[in-house]
Design a protein around this motif. Structure first.
Motif, PDB file in Angstrom:
ATOM      1  N   GLN A 129       0.832  -1.201   0.000  1.00 33.62           N
ATOM      2  CA  GLN A 129       0.000   0.000   0.000  1.00 33.62           C
ATOM      3  C   GLN A 129       0.870   1.255   0.000  1.00 33.62           C
ATOM      4  O   GLN A 129       0.540   2.249  -0.671  1.00 33.62           O
ATOM      5  CB  GLN A 129      -0.916  -0.011   1.227  1.00 33.62           C
ATOM      6  CG  GLN A 129      -1.880   1.166   1.306  1.00 33.62           C
ATOM      7  CD  GLN A 129      -2.936   1.138   0.218  1.00 33.62           C
ATOM      8  OE1 GLN A 129      -3.161   0.102  -0.415  1.00 33.62           O
ATOM      9  NE2 GLN A 129      -3.591   2.265  -0.018  1.00 33.62           N
ATOM     10  N   LEU A 132       2.087   1.807  -3.525  1.00 30.40           N
ATOM     11  CA  LEU A 132       1.011   2.331  -4.354  1.00 30.40           C
ATOM     12  C   LEU A 132       0.786   3.819  -4.083  1.00 30.40           C
ATOM     13  O   LEU A 132       0.643   4.623  -5.012  1.00 30.40           O
ATOM     14  CB  LEU A 132      -0.274   1.547  -4.078  1.00 30.40           C
ATOM     15  CG  LEU A 132      -1.529   2.009  -4.828  1.00 30.40           C
ATOM     16  CD1 LEU A 132      -1.347   1.813  -6.327  1.00 30.40           C
ATOM     17  CD2 LEU A 132      -2.758   1.235  -4.332  1.00 30.40           C
ATOM     18  N   MET A 133       0.781   4.215  -2.822  1.00 29.14           N
ATOM     19  CA  MET A 133       0.502   5.594  -2.449  1.00 29.14           C
ATOM     20  C   MET A 133       1.643   6.545  -2.807  1.00 29.14           C
ATOM     21  O   MET A 133       1.399   7.746  -2.975  1.00 29.14           O
ATOM     22  CB  MET A 133       0.218   5.671  -0.952  1.00 29.14           C
ATOM     23  CG  MET A 133      -1.087   5.014  -0.532  1.00 29.14           C
ATOM     24  SD  MET A 133      -2.521   5.715  -1.408  1.00 29.14           S
ATOM     25  CE  MET A 133      -2.472   7.424  -0.828  1.00 29.14           C
ATOM     26  N   GLY A 135       3.061   6.860  -5.553  1.00 31.77           N
ATOM     27  CA  GLY A 135       2.776   7.435  -6.861  1.00 31.77           C
ATOM     28  C   GLY A 135       1.669   8.475  -6.832  1.00 31.77           C
ATOM     29  O   GLY A 135       1.487   9.209  -7.811  1.00 31.77           O
ATOM     30  N   LYS A 136       0.948   8.560  -5.729  1.00 30.38           N
ATOM     31  CA  LYS A 136      -0.171   9.503  -5.628  1.00 30.38           C
ATOM     32  C   LYS A 136       0.163  10.705  -4.745  1.00 30.38           C
ATOM     33  O   LYS A 136      -0.176  11.842  -5.079  1.00 30.38           O
ATOM     34  CB  LYS A 136      -1.397   8.775  -5.071  1.00 30.38           C
ATOM     35  CG  LYS A 136      -1.862   7.618  -5.953  1.00 30.38           C
ATOM     36  CD  LYS A 136      -3.047   6.889  -5.321  1.00 30.38           C
ATOM     37  CE  LYS A 136      -3.511   5.736  -6.202  1.00 30.38           C
ATOM     38  NZ  LYS A 136      -4.653   4.998  -5.601  1.00 30.38           N
ATOM     39  N   ASP A 137       0.813  10.442  -3.602  1.00 27.08           N
ATOM     40  CA  ASP A 137       1.126  11.533  -2.672  1.00 27.08           C
ATOM     41  C   ASP A 137       2.303  11.103  -1.801  1.00 27.08           C
ATOM     42  O   ASP A 137       2.127  10.714  -0.650  1.00 27.08           O
ATOM     43  CB  ASP A 137      -0.092  11.851  -1.805  1.00 27.08           C
ATOM     44  CG  ASP A 137       0.098  13.121  -0.979  1.00 27.08           C
ATOM     45  OD1 ASP A 137       1.234  13.622  -0.905  1.00 27.08           O
ATOM     46  OD2 ASP A 137      -0.893  13.593  -0.392  1.00 27.08           O
ATOM     47  N   ARG A 138       3.490  11.197  -2.366  1.00 27.81           N
ATOM     48  CA  ARG A 138       4.665  10.727  -1.635  1.00 27.81           C
ATOM     49  C   ARG A 138       4.922  11.552  -0.378  1.00 27.81           C
ATOM     50  O   ARG A 138       5.430  11.036   0.610  1.00 27.81           O
ATOM     51  CB  ARG A 138       5.909  10.710  -2.518  1.00 27.81           C
ATOM     52  CG  ARG A 138       6.311  12.020  -3.139  1.00 27.81           C
ATOM     53  CD  ARG A 138       7.717  11.946  -3.717  1.00 27.81           C
ATOM     54  NE  ARG A 138       8.728  11.944  -2.660  1.00 27.81           N
ATOM     55  CZ  ARG A 138      10.025  11.767  -2.887  1.00 27.81           C
ATOM     56  NH1 ARG A 138      10.451  11.525  -4.108  1.00 27.81           N
ATOM     57  NH2 ARG A 138      10.875  11.801  -1.884  1.00 27.81           N
ATOM     58  N   THR A 171      11.687   9.164  -5.799  1.00 31.35           N
ATOM     59  CA  THR A 171      10.573   8.213  -5.668  1.00 31.35           C
ATOM     60  C   THR A 171      11.030   6.800  -6.015  1.00 31.35           C
ATOM     61  O   THR A 171      10.642   5.837  -5.352  1.00 31.35           O
ATOM     62  CB  THR A 171       9.401   8.629  -6.578  1.00 31.35           C
ATOM     63  OG1 THR A 171       8.956   9.940  -6.198  1.00 31.35           O
ATOM     64  CG2 THR A 171       8.243   7.655  -6.455  1.00 31.35           C
TER      65      THR A 171
END
Length: 263
Positions: A129, A132-133, A135-138, A171
């Motif tokens: 998880q 996955l996150m 890539g959305k809000d490091r 990232t």
């Protein structure tokens, strides 16, 4: 103290997403060692991370051996200091014969565990998880992780100041570190690590639980477990003076034993 007077080198591996400056105060208090900090920031994969760690350790040891040949045969040992994720890298180097001693802080030999082993690690779903996150809000992922580092009584405001700013790792490097946590396991290799090991671990660690340290202590042949009561995942934070003294005491004792003639 001049570099030529150092008793050895400590190669430092920090924890996931953490800047190498986190060890700055501890390094200042150990001037009798040369300090080298591993750079994670731009690695692209967990395989590259392991390869770079090996290359740096080999380079330091080769230089020490060359120095021994030039300076009256005095070999200056390589100690590996590993915190959290860095502890797995330290174990990797020891397994491959590239360490003369290990200083493991808030570390584990296997991070991913089944739910019934929550006292020793995290379920894989949590780490997946996080990947996955990223890539959305490091930013949110790193901030959430940092807030888990200390116990409730710890000074989180002080920690935020000490570790800021977020973003010292790319990232790709963050993902590589998490993939290493998912895939790496050294429990079965611990009995084969014959260099001295100092385990420093807090009893309130929620990232690498204290049970992981007890597990390692039971399997490593030459180990000392230094337990820090009521302490979270950063056993050195705010305790740098005592940690420096413990590291120096531990290695002095190890050297005394190693220097004793065999009967």
């Amino acid at each position: 103290m001049k570099r030529t007077d150092t008793v050895g080198t400590i190669l430092w591996f920090t924890g996931w997403s953490m800047p190498r400056t986190v060890f700055g105060s501890l390094q200042v208090l150990l001037p009798d060692y040369k300090h080298v900090s591993f750079e994670y920031g731009e690695v692209e994969s967990d395989e590259e991370l392991l390869a770079l760690a090996e290359a740096q350790a080999r380079s330091i040891r080769e230089a020490a051996m060359e120095g021994a040949a030039l300076y009256n045969g005095t070999y200056r040992p390589l100690l590996i200091g590993g915190w959290s994720l860095g502890g797995l890298l330290a174990l990797h180097l020891a397994v491959n014969g590239l360490a003369d001693g290990l200083i493991l802080m808030g570390a584990t030999a296997r991070f991913i565990r089944e739910r019934e082993e929550s006292e020793r690690g995290w379920p894989d779903v949590y780490v997946r998880q996080m990947i996955l996150m990223l890539g959305k809000d490091r930013q949110a992922v790193e901030e959430s992780f940092r807030h888990r580092l200390l116990t409730a009584e710890g000074s989180k405001k002080e920690l935020v100041v000490k570790l800021s700013p977020i973003g010292s790792w790319s990232t790709a490097a963050l993902i590589a570190g998490l993939q290493l946590l998912r895939s790496t396991e050294y429990l079965s290799r611990l009995p084969g690590i014959h260099c001295p090991v100092l385990l420093i671990h807090g009893t309130k660690d929620t990232i690498c639980p204290y049970g992981a340290a007890e597990e390692m202590a039971a399997l490593l042949p030459h180990v000392e477990l230094l337990t820090i009561a009521e302490c979270g995942h950063m056993p050195f934070h705010g305790r740098e003076e005592s940690m420096a003294a413990e590291i120096r005491r531990w290695w002095h004792g190890c050297k005394s034993k190693l220097d004793q003639p065999s009967i």
